[in-house]
Design a protein around this motif. Structure first.
Motif, PDB file in Angstrom:
ATOM      1  N   THR A 166       8.174 -10.380 -17.440  1.00 47.32           N
ATOM      2  CA  THR A 166       8.189  -9.507 -15.594  1.00 47.32           C
ATOM      3  C   THR A 166       6.883  -9.891 -15.190  1.00 47.32           C
ATOM      4  O   THR A 166       5.974 -10.733 -15.777  1.00 47.32           O
ATOM      5  N   ASP A 167       6.891 -10.202 -13.521  1.00 48.86           N
ATOM      6  CA  ASP A 167       5.849 -11.024 -13.072  1.00 48.86           C
ATOM      7  C   ASP A 167       5.536 -10.210 -12.323  1.00 48.86           C
ATOM      8  O   ASP A 167       5.126 -10.626 -11.036  1.00 48.86           O
ATOM      9  N   GLN A 168       6.172  -8.930 -12.544  1.00 52.27           N
ATOM     10  CA  GLN A 168       5.496  -7.888 -11.839  1.00 52.27           C
ATOM     11  C   GLN A 168       4.006  -7.681 -11.652  1.00 52.27           C
ATOM     12  O   GLN A 168       3.138  -7.667 -12.378  1.00 52.27           O
ATOM     13  N   PRO A 169       3.043  -7.679 -10.348  1.00 46.12           N
ATOM     14  CA  PRO A 169       1.907  -7.501  -9.883  1.00 46.12           C
ATOM     15  C   PRO A 169       1.727  -6.232 -10.409  1.00 46.12           C
ATOM     16  O   PRO A 169       2.279  -5.168 -10.187  1.00 46.12           O
ATOM     17  N   PRO A 170       0.466  -5.927 -10.948  1.00 49.55           N
ATOM     18  CA  PRO A 170      -0.351  -4.743 -11.215  1.00 49.55           C
ATOM     19  C   PRO A 170      -0.280  -3.713  -9.497  1.00 49.55           C
ATOM     20  O   PRO A 170      -1.010  -4.646  -8.014  1.00 49.55           O
ATOM     21  N   GLY A 171      -0.387  -2.588  -9.438  1.00 44.06           N
ATOM     22  CA  GLY A 171       0.063  -2.220  -8.266  1.00 44.06           C
ATOM     23  C   GLY A 171       0.367  -0.396  -8.157  1.00 44.06           C
ATOM     24  O   GLY A 171       1.009   0.577  -8.889  1.00 44.06           O
ATOM     25  N   VAL A 172       1.066  -0.528  -6.880  1.00 43.17           N
ATOM     26  CA  VAL A 172       1.847   1.193  -6.916  1.00 43.17           C
ATOM     27  C   VAL A 172       2.981   0.684  -6.705  1.00 43.17           C
ATOM     28  O   VAL A 172       3.512  -0.248  -5.987  1.00 43.17           O
ATOM     29  N   TYR A 173       3.772   1.612  -7.354  1.00 41.75           N
ATOM     30  CA  TYR A 173       5.386   1.247  -7.163  1.00 41.75           C
ATOM     31  C   TYR A 173       5.908   2.336  -6.590  1.00 41.75           C
ATOM     32  O   TYR A 173       5.853   3.892  -6.666  1.00 41.75           O
ATOM     33  N   GLY A 174       6.812   2.147  -5.935  1.00 44.06           N
ATOM     34  CA  GLY A 174       7.799   3.120  -5.014  1.00 44.06           C
ATOM     35  C   GLY A 174       7.139   4.235  -3.924  1.00 44.06           C
ATOM     36  O   GLY A 174       5.494   3.289  -3.676  1.00 44.06           O
ATOM     37  N   ASP A 175       8.176   4.683  -3.182  1.00 46.39           N
ATOM     38  CA  ASP A 175       7.430   4.982  -2.004  1.00 46.39           C
ATOM     39  C   ASP A 175       6.110   6.693  -2.175  1.00 46.39           C
ATOM     40  O   ASP A 175       6.538   7.027  -3.787  1.00 46.39           O
ATOM     41  N   VAL A 176       5.868   6.884  -1.380  1.00 46.68           N
ATOM     42  CA  VAL A 176       4.570   7.584  -2.137  1.00 46.68           C
ATOM     43  C   VAL A 176       4.130   8.634  -0.400  1.00 46.68           C
ATOM     44  O   VAL A 176       3.911   8.034   0.606  1.00 46.68           O
ATOM     45  N   PHE A 177       3.440   9.308  -0.966  1.00 50.72           N
ATOM     46  CA  PHE A 177       2.869  10.711   0.300  1.00 50.72           C
ATOM     47  C   PHE A 177       1.024  10.110  -0.104  1.00 50.72           C
ATOM     48  O   PHE A 177       0.734  10.321  -1.069  1.00 50.72           O
ATOM     49  N   VAL A 178       0.648  10.295   1.120  1.00 56.02           N
ATOM     50  CA  VAL A 178      -0.763  10.366   1.293  1.00 56.02           C
ATOM     51  C   VAL A 178      -1.070  11.471   2.161  1.00 56.02           C
ATOM     52  O   VAL A 178       0.016  11.848   3.219  1.00 56.02           O
ATOM     53  N   GLY A 179      -2.288  12.212   1.776  1.00 58.33           N
ATOM     54  CA  GLY A 179      -2.249  13.576   2.747  1.00 58.33           C
ATOM     55  C   GLY A 179      -3.984  14.106   2.291  1.00 58.33           C
ATOM     56  O   GLY A 179      -4.553  13.222   1.209  1.00 58.33           O
ATOM     57  N   ARG A 180      -5.124  14.795   3.217  1.00 56.11           N
ATOM     58  CA  ARG A 180      -5.802  14.709   3.535  1.00 56.11           C
ATOM     59  C   ARG A 180      -6.567  16.399   2.682  1.00 56.11           C
ATOM     60  O   ARG A 180      -5.428  17.213   4.071  1.00 56.11           O
ATOM     61  N   CYS A 181      -7.456  16.904   1.879  1.00 54.96           N
ATOM     62  CA  CYS A 181      -7.739  18.059   2.238  1.00 54.96           C
ATOM     63  C   CYS A 181      -9.390  18.467   2.699  1.00 54.96           C
ATOM     64  O   CYS A 181      -9.950  17.670   1.738  1.00 54.96           O
ATOM     65  N   PHE A 182     -10.275  19.012   3.485  1.00 50.95           N
ATOM     66  CA  PHE A 182     -11.460  19.728   3.215  1.00 50.95           C
ATOM     67  C   PHE A 182     -11.333  20.699   2.014  1.00 50.95           C
ATOM     68  O   PHE A 182     -10.481  21.094   2.138  1.00 50.95           O
ATOM     69  N   ASP A 183     -12.702  20.393   1.400  1.00 47.27           N
ATOM     70  CA  ASP A 183     -13.013  20.977   0.059  1.00 47.27           C
ATOM     71  C   ASP A 183     -14.215  20.643   0.045  1.00 47.27           C
ATOM     72  O   ASP A 183     -15.162  19.940  -0.734  1.00 47.27           O
ATOM     73  N   LYS A 184     -15.243  21.654  -0.118  1.00 45.23           N
ATOM     74  CA  LYS A 184     -16.223  22.771  -0.046  1.00 45.23           C
ATOM     75  C   LYS A 184     -16.132  22.883  -0.674  1.00 45.23           C
ATOM     76  O   LYS A 184     -16.246  24.148  -0.731  1.00 45.23           O
ATOM     77  N   GLU A 185     -16.823  22.923  -2.302  1.00 40.31           N
ATOM     78  CA  GLU A 185     -17.175  23.934  -3.603  1.00 40.31           C
ATOM     79  C   GLU A 185     -18.267  24.827  -3.045  1.00 40.31           C
ATOM     80  O   GLU A 185     -17.756  26.434  -3.744  1.00 40.31           O
ATOM     81  N   GLU A 186     -18.727  24.230  -2.556  1.00 38.97           N
ATOM     82  CA  GLU A 186     -20.425  25.546  -2.127  1.00 38.97           C
ATOM     83  C   GLU A 186     -20.033  27.116  -1.754  1.00 38.97           C
ATOM     84  O   GLU A 186     -19.851  27.312  -1.687  1.00 38.97           O
ATOM     85  N   THR A 187     -19.115  26.366  -0.391  1.00 34.18           N
ATOM     86  CA  THR A 187     -18.020  27.090   0.476  1.00 34.18           C
ATOM     87  C   THR A 187     -17.055  28.446  -0.420  1.00 34.18           C
ATOM     88  O   THR A 187     -16.652  28.761   0.154  1.00 34.18           O
TER      89      THR A 187
END
Length: 347
Positions: A166-187
């Motif tokens: 194959t000649d497929q490059p390294p990386g991400v394949y297929g559809d993806v979702f991206v999300g963010r969270c606030f995460d402060k363990e101390e509190t």
């Protein structure tokens, strides 16, 4: 942790470059344990892979076809695991077929930590949610998701790229979702916050912070950590392994973890990302079952290879020996000293 309310935004990045990114909206109230984004991603990839259709095909097998499938699985497993043959040979046809069905049709996804929460990035974590085994399944190369991964200081893993022929490059394949969270363990605060289409740009401000020292991203020399790991498609790759067998003491690719046993206990070890914290982990011990989830992703869920003494069960999470990630160790106390032919059946 206080009850959460309101909504948050996240983004779908299609692999097809001609398709625009889509802004999605979710409910915050589920928190980490019942995260809307993870549930949405799992269902999306489940439908995309035809999981329901696979379940229907298994359900529609004739009695003779179910018997033939069970015989094939049984023979392959006994051949690969001769020590377990007496116990496995006694399993009923329906039990074997349902086991295969569970490994095929369960909704899951791979979770990649683009950033982990740190003081430098104000405790904001960004994760990418991808289809399991996306490249092996022939899903298209996602150049936009790959560029976002690189912008956070990560190097696409070599084993995700070129393969023989194959000649497929390294990386991400297929559809993806991206999300963010606030995460402060101390509190003890964890909640979803907005991630927009503009945030999905490789030049967005948060990616610049991610590449700083202590910014929570990669250092430009290693691949991103997967919070869930990638589980091999058991039926296609190794129908025998789908039953949860494998030899103790070594990492089993079809299981996604290493396991060992003594006369008193069975130990399972999972490699998890460096940003994984104890509050992300949920373990349910049953008399003859085990379920382990990390950041909402199920790592294992099924019947155990023997009866469990729940009072002697525990789990710990710690940095691995090489300091590159963390290790989740789950210990099951045995009800008696008999040898288990496998740790857990199914994923």
């Amino acid at each position: 942790m206080a009850a959460l309310s309101g909504t948050f935004s996240f983004v779908l990045i299609p692999a097809e470059e001609g398709s625009p990114m889509e802004l999605k909206e979710g409910d915050k109230s589920g928190g980490l344990e019942n995260d809307y984004l993870i549930s949405t991603a799992k269902q999306y990839f489940h439908e995309q892979s035809g999981g329901d259709a696979q379940a229907a095909r298994i359900d529609n097998l004739t009695p003779d076809e179910r018997k033939a499938l069970a015989a094939q699985i049984r023979q392959q497993y006994i051949t690969n695991n001769p020590k377990a043959s007496p116990q496995f040979a006694q399993m009923g046809d329906d039990q074997l077929v349902e086991l295969v069905k569970s490994t095929q049709v369960s909704a899951s996804c791979d979770i990649v930590a683009l950033t982990v929460p740190t003081k430098v990035n104000s405790y904001f974590a960004v994760s990418m949610y991808c289809a399991d085994e996306a490249k092996r399944r022939g899903l298209g190369y996602n150049s936009r998701a790959t560029e976002l991964l690189k912008a956070c200081g990560h190097v696409p893993a070599a084993n995700d790229g070129d393969e023989a022929g194959t000649d497929q490059p390294p990386g991400v394949y297929g559809d993806v979702f991206v999300g963010r969270c606030f995460d402060k363990e101390e509190t003890d605060v964890w909640q979803r916050v907005d991630f927009t289409v503009n945030d999905a740009s490789p030049t967005a401000e948060w990616t610049l912070i991610a590449r700083q020292k202590g910014g929570g991203g990669g250092g430009g020399t290693a691949s991103a950590h997967s919070l869930s790991g990638t589980m091999t498609n058991a039926l296609q790759q190794n129908p025998a392994g789908a039953a949860g067998g494998g030899q103790p003491g070594q990492i089993q690719e079809d299981l996604g973890y290493a396991w060992s046993q003594t006369g008193e206990e069975v130990e399972l070890k999972f490699a998890v990302a460096s940003g994984t914290k104890a509050k992300y982990v949920k373990v349910n011990f049953g008399r003859d079952s085990l379920k382990v989830t990390v950041a909402g992703q199920t790592l294992v869920n099924g019947k155990t290879g023997g009866l469990v003494n729940k009072d002697e069960c525990t789990y710990t999470i710690q940095d691995d020996d090489e300091g590159k990630g963390r290790e989740l160790c789950v210990t099951l106390g045995k009800h008696n000293s008999s040898e288990w032919p496998f740790p857990v059946q199914g994923k």
